[in-house]
Design a protein around this motif. Structure first.
Motif, PDB file in Angstrom:
ATOM      1  N   UNK A  94       0.829  -1.206   0.000  1.00  0.00           N
ATOM      2  CA  UNK A  94       0.000   0.000   0.000  1.00  0.00           C
ATOM      3  C   UNK A  94       0.867   1.260   0.000  1.00  0.00           C
ATOM      4  N   UNK A  95       1.971   1.255   0.720  1.00  0.00           N
ATOM      5  CA  UNK A  95       2.880   2.398   0.715  1.00  0.00           C
ATOM      6  C   UNK A  95       3.405   2.675  -0.683  1.00  0.00           C
ATOM      7  N   UNK A  96       3.640   1.599  -1.438  1.00  0.00           N
ATOM      8  CA  UNK A  96       4.196   1.752  -2.787  1.00  0.00           C
ATOM      9  C   UNK A  96       3.153   2.216  -3.798  1.00  0.00           C
ATOM     10  N   UNK A  97       1.876   1.901  -3.555  1.00  0.00           N
ATOM     11  CA  UNK A  97       0.846   2.178  -4.559  1.00  0.00           C
ATOM     12  C   UNK A  97      -0.095   3.332  -4.202  1.00  0.00           C
ATOM     13  N   UNK A  98      -0.124   3.743  -2.932  1.00  0.00           N
ATOM     14  CA  UNK A  98      -0.990   4.842  -2.523  1.00  0.00           C
ATOM     15  C   UNK A  98      -0.148   5.913  -1.824  1.00  0.00           C
ATOM     16  N   UNK A  99       0.126   7.011  -2.507  1.00  0.00           N
ATOM     17  CA  UNK A  99       1.001   8.064  -1.953  1.00  0.00           C
ATOM     18  C   UNK A  99       0.508   8.633  -0.631  1.00  0.00           C
ATOM     19  N   UNK A 100      -0.818   8.616  -0.406  1.00  0.00           N
ATOM     20  CA  UNK A 100      -1.367   9.188   0.822  1.00  0.00           C
ATOM     21  C   UNK A 100      -1.529   8.147   1.934  1.00  0.00           C
ATOM     22  N   UNK A 101      -0.963   6.953   1.749  1.00  0.00           N
ATOM     23  CA  UNK A 101      -1.082   5.891   2.758  1.00  0.00           C
ATOM     24  C   UNK A 101      -0.636   6.397   4.123  1.00  0.00           C
ATOM     25  N   UNK A 102      -1.469   6.158   5.140  1.00  0.00           N
ATOM     26  CA  UNK A 102      -1.221   6.651   6.498  1.00  0.00           C
ATOM     27  C   UNK A 102      -0.621   5.522   7.337  1.00  0.00           C
ATOM     28  N   UNK A 103       0.693   5.456   7.376  1.00  0.00           N
ATOM     29  CA  UNK A 103       1.370   4.367   8.078  1.00  0.00           C
ATOM     30  C   UNK A 103       1.146   4.438   9.585  1.00  0.00           C
ATOM     31  N   UNK A 104       1.071   5.647  10.127  1.00  0.00           N
ATOM     32  CA  UNK A 104       0.835   5.800  11.557  1.00  0.00           C
ATOM     33  C   UNK A 104      -0.539   5.262  11.945  1.00  0.00           C
ATOM     34  N   UNK A 105      -1.539   5.540  11.124  1.00  0.00           N
ATOM     35  CA  UNK A 105      -2.883   5.032  11.392  1.00  0.00           C
ATOM     36  C   UNK A 105      -2.905   3.506  11.267  1.00  0.00           C
ATOM     37  N   UNK A 106      -2.218   2.988  10.260  1.00  0.00           N
ATOM     38  CA  UNK A 106      -2.144   1.541  10.065  1.00  0.00           C
ATOM     39  C   UNK A 106      -1.569   0.864  11.307  1.00  0.00           C
ATOM     40  N   UNK A 107      -0.446   1.360  11.783  1.00  0.00           N
ATOM     41  CA  UNK A 107       0.211   0.750  12.949  1.00  0.00           C
ATOM     42  C   UNK A 107      -0.662   0.863  14.198  1.00  0.00           C
ATOM     43  N   UNK A 108      -1.309   2.013  14.376  1.00  0.00           N
ATOM     44  CA  UNK A 108      -2.159   2.207  15.542  1.00  0.00           C
ATOM     45  C   UNK A 108      -3.356   1.269  15.555  1.00  0.00           C
ATOM     46  N   UNK A 109      -3.962   1.054  14.378  1.00  0.00           N
ATOM     47  CA  UNK A 109      -5.110   0.158  14.305  1.00  0.00           C
ATOM     48  C   UNK A 109      -4.694  -1.308  14.417  1.00  0.00           C
TER      49      UNK A 109
END
Length: 244
Positions: A94-109
Motif C-alpha cells: 500500500x505504501x508503494x501504490x498509494x502516496x497518501x497511505x497513512x502508516x501511523x494510522x495503520x500501525x495504531x489500528x
C-alpha cells in the motif's frame, strides 16, 4: 463530493437500483440502511465502478476511473486483500501504490486490534480478516471510505470500541459510508441516515433532525419501513393453529 444521478442497475430482468439520486459530501459519517437485497452492496459497487450501470456517478465533477479511484477505499466481508501476503507485506504494498497511505494510522489500528504482522492473511480468523480489511480501507488515504457490513464475526466489545476510535481518527475531509444491520450500535456514531428499499432511496435524514423531532434512529427506520410490531404474534398464532 460524490454525486449520483439517475443510477439504475439491472441484473437481467431484476432491477437492483432504480433511478437513485444521492449526494455524498466530504466530512460526513453516513449510515446506509435497508433490508437484505435492498441494493446497499450494489450501490457501493457502482460507486466504486465495479459494476456497469446506467445513470451517472461523479467524484468532484469527474467520472470515477483509474485517475481518481485512489480517493475511494472499500472494506467488505468479501475481502480484497492477498491471502498469502502478511500484514506487513500489505503495508509495504500500500505504501508503494498509494502516496497518501497513512502508516501511523495503520500501525495504531493493528495494535488496537492486536493483529499479528508476520502471519499470512489466510491464517487469520474471519473476525481478524474483517478487522484487517477495515484497517486497509482506513489507512489507504482515501477521502471516501465505503464499508459494507465490515464487522461480521467481531464481538460487541471490539465493535463498540472501534466506533469510538473511528470517531477520533477521522479528519474533516474524510467521509464514511457504512452499510450495516447493527442499527442501534451505530445510532450515536452516524451523522446521517440514508434508507434504501427495493433499489430506491426512501429516506435521507440528518441525525440532528431526528433529535429535534424526538425520534431514535431505530424508531425512525421502523416508521419509514412501516414495521408491524404484531408480525411476530401473528406468525406464532398461525404456526400454533397449524399444529392443532
Amino acid at each position: 463530493m460524490i454525486k449520483i444521478n439517475s443510477l439504475t442497475k439491472k441484473y437481467g430482468l431484476k432491477t437492483a437500483l432504480d433511478g437513485i439520486d444521492l449526494e455524498i459530501p466530504r466530512g460526513e459519517i453516513i449510515g446506509l440502511f435497508g433490508e437484505n437485497g435492498a441494493g446497499k452492496t450494489t450501490l457501493m459497487k457502482c460507486i466504486l465502478n465495479f459494476l456497469r450501470f446506467s445513470g451517472e456517478i461523479t467524484l468532484d465533477g469527474e467520472k470515477i476511473s483509474h485517475k481518481n479511484i485512489e480517493k475511494l477505499s472499500f472494506a467488505t466481508s468479501e475481502h480484497s486483500f492477498f491471502p498469502a501476503l502478511t500484514a506487513k507485506g500489505h503495508r509495504e504494498f500500500y505504501k508503494a501504490h498509494f502516496p497518501a497511505f497513512n502508516e501511523k494510522r495503520f500501525s495504531g489500528l493493528m495494535e488496537f486490534f492486536s493483529l499479528p504482522e508476520n502471519r499470512p492473511l489466510r491464517t487469520f480468523s474471519t473476525g481478524q480478516k474483517n478487522q484487517f480489511e477495515v484497517i486497509l480501507a482506513l489507512s489507504q488515504g482515501a477521502d471516501f471510505i465505503l464499508m459494507d457490513e465490515p464487522f461480521a464475526g467481531n464481538d460487541v466489545f471490539n465493535r463498540e470500541d472501534f466506533y469510538k476510535v473511528l470517531s477520533g481518527i477521522l479528519t474533516e475531509n474524510e467521509t464514511v459510508l457504512l452499510s450495516t444491520h447493527l442499527i442501534e450500535e451505530v445510532s450515536d456514531f452516524i451523522g446521517r441516515a440514508v434508507l434504501i428499499r427495493d433499489g430506491k432511496i426512501i429516506a435521507d435524514k440528518k441525525a440532528d433532525e431526528l433529535i429535534d423531532e424526538g425520534k431514535s434512529l431505530i424508531s425512525y427506520i421502523k416508521e419509514t419501513y412501516n414495521y408491524r410490531p404484531d408480525r411476530v404474534s401473528k406468525a406464532l398464532d398461525a404456526i400454533a393453529g397449524e399444529e392443532e
